[in-house]
Design an enzyme around this catalytic site. Structure first.
Site, PDB file in Angstrom:
ATOM      1  N   ASP A  71       0.856  -1.180   0.000  1.00  0.00           N
ATOM      2  CA  ASP A  71       0.000   0.000   0.000  1.00  0.00           C
ATOM      3  C   ASP A  71       0.893   1.230   0.000  1.00  0.00           C
ATOM      4  OD1 ASP A  71      -1.724   2.126   0.446  1.00  0.00           O
ATOM      5  OD2 ASP A  71      -3.205   0.803   1.361  1.00  0.00           O
ATOM      6  N   ALA A  72       0.880   1.932  -1.131  1.00  0.00           N
ATOM      7  CA  ALA A  72       1.835   3.017  -1.367  1.00  0.00           C
ATOM      8  C   ALA A  72       1.493   4.307  -0.623  1.00  0.00           C
ATOM      9  CB  ALA A  72       1.947   3.292  -2.864  1.00  0.00           C
ATOM     10  N   LEU A 119       0.570   3.196 -10.373  1.00  0.00           N
ATOM     11  CA  LEU A 119      -0.595   3.286  -9.497  1.00  0.00           C
ATOM     12  C   LEU A 119      -0.999   4.741  -9.282  1.00  0.00           C
ATOM     13  CD1 LEU A 119       0.308   4.200  -6.284  1.00  0.00           C
ATOM     14  CD2 LEU A 119       1.603   2.097  -6.616  1.00  0.00           C
ATOM     15  N   LEU A 168       3.793   6.431 -14.573  1.00  0.00           N
ATOM     16  CA  LEU A 168       2.786   6.767 -15.582  1.00  0.00           C
ATOM     17  C   LEU A 168       2.109   8.080 -15.235  1.00  0.00           C
ATOM     18  CD1 LEU A 168       2.388   4.697 -17.828  1.00  0.00           C
ATOM     19  CD2 LEU A 168       2.833   3.435 -15.758  1.00  0.00           C
ATOM     20  N   TYR A 180     -11.629  14.889 -15.353  1.00  0.00           N
ATOM     21  CA  TYR A 180     -10.502  14.311 -14.601  1.00  0.00           C
ATOM     22  C   TYR A 180     -10.218  15.261 -13.447  1.00  0.00           C
ATOM     23  CZ  TYR A 180      -6.012  11.743 -14.157  1.00  0.00           C
ATOM     24  OH  TYR A 180      -4.956  10.971 -13.732  1.00  0.00           O
ATOM     25  N   LYS A 188      -0.730  14.779 -11.157  1.00  0.00           N
ATOM     26  CA  LYS A 188       0.106  14.335 -12.281  1.00  0.00           C
ATOM     27  C   LYS A 188       1.148  15.397 -12.643  1.00  0.00           C
ATOM     28  CE  LYS A 188      -1.563  10.195 -13.146  1.00  0.00           C
ATOM     29  NZ  LYS A 188      -0.810   9.021 -12.650  1.00  0.00           N
ATOM     30  N   LEU A 218      -6.824   4.479 -21.649  1.00  0.00           N
ATOM     31  CA  LEU A 218      -6.949   3.026 -21.661  1.00  0.00           C
ATOM     32  C   LEU A 218      -8.087   2.614 -20.730  1.00  0.00           C
ATOM     33  CD1 LEU A 218      -5.435   0.257 -22.407  1.00  0.00           C
ATOM     34  CD2 LEU A 218      -4.446   0.452 -20.122  1.00  0.00           C
ATOM     35  N   SER A 220      -8.699   0.714 -18.364  1.00  0.00           N
ATOM     36  CA  SER A 220      -8.244  -0.090 -17.232  1.00  0.00           C
ATOM     37  C   SER A 220      -9.319  -0.052 -16.147  1.00  0.00           C
ATOM     38  CB  SER A 220      -6.948   0.489 -16.684  1.00  0.00           C
ATOM     39  OG  SER A 220      -7.206   1.789 -16.186  1.00  0.00           O
ATOM     40  N   ALA A 222      -8.942   1.169 -13.135  1.00  0.00           N
ATOM     41  CA  ALA A 222      -8.915   2.502 -12.523  1.00  0.00           C
ATOM     42  C   ALA A 222      -9.651   3.518 -13.410  1.00  0.00           C
ATOM     43  CB  ALA A 222      -7.470   2.943 -12.291  1.00  0.00           C
TER      44      ALA A 222
END
Ligand code: NAD
Length: 284
Positions: A71-72, A119, A168, A180, A188, A218, A220, A222
């Site tokens: 868990d980051a 992540l 990423l 977003y 980001k 993508l 994904s 998430a």
């Protein structure tokens, strides 16, 4: 060949982490992954039952040597609140914070060469910035930006000289992407800025390189949770220079290049792997 890679943020076979795992494994790396405790059991189960897409481009099969719970948002186990440590998905794991995970990896596999940060999480990503709470904003930063700083802090000492780090990022760092939200665009932007500073500091300290890939949209797990992903895919198709389907493997191959000696003098960069969308200033 002969290198060891740790990929933080693999929980299924749909995301960028998995695609990077495939290409690194095909290139001969031993692949270790870090999986978020809430999805750890499910991931281990489908992995062991052979339910994931492990087909490599050369006919081989992806082999994941080990799955570490990670868990980051926790730098050391001391930071984990008791209610989390004792909760259903976490109680079975002795360690899952960044520092202890780095030590566990070193103990079992020795020093590593490749580190991937795949992540992110923004609890209020679906909310406009004008509606975002302080807590939501700071959580987005903690999980999605500081997590890279901490990852490099903790894993730097267990990396071989000449090693390489990739994370990423997304175009919302450079311009407004409606939908977003929750502070994720700013998180980001921080990730990209920190990539430059970490490249300098980790370059001087350990001789390792740090780069980030700004990826196209993508579907994904998430991204599906954010909700605007279909719109983003459609927009990219309509506006990007290249109209081919954008796939996770496009990022897998680019990451493998950045993580290899072929990119030996490349550090501190944001590389756009997005069918060229970032280069457009007007719709065609
Ligand atoms: P994904 O769902 O495959 O990967 C995200 C992973 O992060 C999941 O496995 C999740 O379990 C994990 N995670 C969440 N919180 C965590 C925590 N606290 N500690 C450890 N792991 C945690 O989705 P993805 O789209 O492949 O995301 C990977 C990276 O790519 C993210 O940084 C994302 O922002 C970035 N990205 C995605 C897109 C896109 O359109 N999907 C575009 C550009 C960049």
């Amino acid at each position: 060949t002969g290198k060891t890679a740790f990929i933080a943020g693999v929980g299924d076979d749909k995301g960028f982490g998995w695609a990077i795992a495939k290409r690194l494994n095909q290139a001969g790396a031993t692949v270790l992954v870090g999986t978020w405790p809430p999805v750890y059991d499910m991931f281990k189960k489908i992995l062991e039952r052979g339910k994931l897409d492990t087909a490599l481009d050369d006919g081989g099969t992806l082999e994941i040597a080990d799955v570490f719970p990670l868990d980051a948002v926790y730098d050391t186990m001391k930071d984990v609140p008791r209610e989390v440590r004792e909760s259903k998905r976490y109680a079975q794991h002795a360690v899952f914070a960044l520092e202890e995970t780095a030590k566990a990896v070193k103990k079992k596999y020795g020093k590593i060469d490749i580190l991937v940060h795949a992540l992110a999480n923004g609890p209020e990503v679906h909310k406009d910035l004008l509606e975002t709470s302080r807590e939501g904003y700071l959580t987005a930063f903690s999980t999605s930006a500081y997590s890279l700083v901490s990852l490099v802090q903790k894993f730097g000492p267990v990396m071989n000289e000449g090693g390489s780090v990739v994370s990423l990022t997304y175009l919302a760092a450079d311009g407004t992407v409606p939908g977003y939200g929750g502070g994720m665009g700013a998180a980001k932007a921080a990730l990209q800025s920190d990539t430059r500073t970490l490249a300098f500091e980790a370059g001087r300290k350990w001789n390792i390189r740090v780069n980030t890939i700004s990826a196209g949209p993508l579907r994904s797990r998430a991204a599906r949770a954010i909700g605007f992903i279909d719109k983003a895919v459609k927009y990219s198709m309509a506006n990007a220079p290249l109209t081919q389907d954008f796939t996770a493997d496009h990022v897998g191959t680019a990451a493998t290049f950045l993580l290899s000696p072929l990119a030996g003098a490349i550090t501190g960069t944001t590389m756009y792997v997005d069918n060229g969308l970032h280069s457009m200033a007007m719709a065609p």
